[in-house]
Design a protein around this motif. Structure first.
Motif, PDB file in Angstrom:
ATOM      1  N   UNK A 270       1.204  -1.525   0.350  1.00 23.05           N
ATOM      2  CA  UNK A 270      -0.143   0.231   0.218  1.00 23.05           C
ATOM      3  C   UNK A 270       0.950   1.568  -0.153  1.00 23.05           C
ATOM      4  N   UNK A 271       1.928   1.361   0.911  1.00 19.54           N
ATOM      5  CA  UNK A 271       3.256   2.293   0.721  1.00 19.54           C
ATOM      6  C   UNK A 271       3.744   2.543  -0.708  1.00 19.54           C
ATOM      7  N   UNK A 272       4.049   1.782  -1.624  1.00 19.28           N
ATOM      8  CA  UNK A 272       4.765   1.981  -2.651  1.00 19.28           C
ATOM      9  C   UNK A 272       3.550   1.998  -3.662  1.00 19.28           C
ATOM     10  N   UNK A 273       2.607   2.333  -3.506  1.00 19.91           N
ATOM     11  CA  UNK A 273       0.849   2.946  -4.249  1.00 19.91           C
ATOM     12  C   UNK A 273       0.605   3.716  -4.190  1.00 19.91           C
ATOM     13  N   UNK A 274       0.484   4.655  -2.699  1.00 19.75           N
ATOM     14  CA  UNK A 274       0.330   5.583  -2.800  1.00 19.75           C
ATOM     15  C   UNK A 274       1.078   6.596  -2.539  1.00 19.75           C
ATOM     16  N   UNK A 275       2.607   6.460  -2.450  1.00 19.51           N
ATOM     17  CA  UNK A 275       4.068   6.886  -2.641  1.00 19.51           C
ATOM     18  C   UNK A 275       3.999   6.853  -4.253  1.00 19.51           C
TER      19      UNK A 275
END
Length: 331
Positions: A270-275
């Motif tokens: 999720x962090x990679x997707x949001x960043x």
């Protein structure tokens, strides 16, 4: 050297030690020594709590100390399991062999005990001995009504353990004990005994039962004895039992580890997707629309959109009268 300087040096040594592999070895050894001390509680009311507490301790201690490698977590459980099994087997062996006398056996009210018959003070003597030797088993029968020793049949149930999963149970008929003061009335308490010489250096377990020659039975609990086998035999047996008792806690450990790994993986995803920067597609240039003027034929068709009904001449749609014959058009 001042105390402050000494404390700083000790702290620096601890920090350097923490960066070495021996720090990990140290806390794994400590966990391997702590876990087998929790296993005896599984036999009581805290069994479910211990089954959960053991895997949590094995997981949370390294996590608190900074461990974050999934591979290390997966490998950590293996030496802890091995040490817990070996140490737990040694503790159980020492606990049994350190008993100087047999623990008296008795019947417990429940499905394996008749309310009219009770057995108590079941023992074997000698408790520690090397065969061949005479071993005497004794138990006291008490009934709710008056009875004679011949009205009941009392048995000594001897289990011979010859392997990890190999055992044979034999029942021996006990007789009235001709000791001074023994009552012939079972209501007052009657002692029965059985003496045998046919024991070897194997592991034995014993218990007692009584039958009223009808449909009622009463059984005592069981215990190891007499203790005639070598220490290594008992140690191997208890290691086997401890290994089985460790299966469920460490199944829970790997379930906890999988849940933690999956949670971390999903959070990172999720962090990679949001960043990531949004990929906005560029607009394609719209094709230029050429303003085409109406051709002569189009103008003619527009001009010849109406016809005068009086003379048949072509008339523009905005005309109010015919330019040829002068007829006035009705709106």
């Amino acid at each position: 050297m001042s105390p402050e300087t000494l404390s700083v040096q000790v702290w620096n040594l601890l920090l350097r030690f923490r960066k070495t592999v021996w720090f990990r070895v140290t806390y794994l050894v400590l966990l391997g020594l702590i876990v087998p001390n929790l296993l005896p509680f599984t036999a009581g009311g805290l069994g479910c709590l211990v089954i959960i507490l053991v895997p949590l301790a094995v997981f949370l201690v390294p996590y608190y100390l900074g461990e974050r490698s999934v591979r290390h977590f997966a490998v950590n459980a293996l030496p802890v399991i091995l040490m817990a099994i070996l140490v737990g087997g040694a503790q159980s062996t020492n606990l049994l062999l350190s008993q100087p006398l047999a623990v008296p056996l008795s019947s417990v009210p429940g499905p394996f005990a008749s309310p009219t018959m009770a057995l108590a003070n079941g023992t074997v003597a000698p408790y520690h001995a090397d065969p061949p030797q005479a071993f005497t088993f004794r138990v006291r029968l008490t009934t709710t009504g008056n009875g004679t020793p011949t009205d009941f049949r009392v048995f000594m149930n001897l289990t011979t353990i010859s392997g990890l999963a190999s055992y044979v149970t034999s029942n021996f008929n006990m007789s009235f004990s001709a000791t001074p003061g023994n009552s012939n009335n079972t209501h007052l308490g009657t002692w029965y005994e059985y003496t045998t010489l046919n024991l070897s250096n194997q592991i034995y377990g014993y218990g007692f039962s009584v039958w009223d020659k009808d449909a009622n039975w009463t059984f005592t609990n069981l215990d190891f004895g007499p203790l005639t086998a070598p220490v290594a035999n008992f140690y191997g047996l208890f290691v086997y039992f401890t290994a089985f008792s460790m299966i469920l806690p460490f199944v829970f450990y790997y379930i906890i580890l999988f849940m933690w790994w999956y949670t971390v993986r999903q959070r990172a995803s999720r962090t990679r997707m949001l960043g990531a920067e949004p990929q906005i597609p560029k607009e394609k240039p719209k094709p230029k629309v050429e303003s085409a003027e109406p051709t002569k034929s189009e103008k003619a068709s527009k001009a010849a959109a109406f016809t005068c009904t009086n003379c048949g001449a072509d008339v523009d749609e905005s005309a109010e009268k015919c330019p040829h014959c002068g007829a006035v058009f009705e709106e």
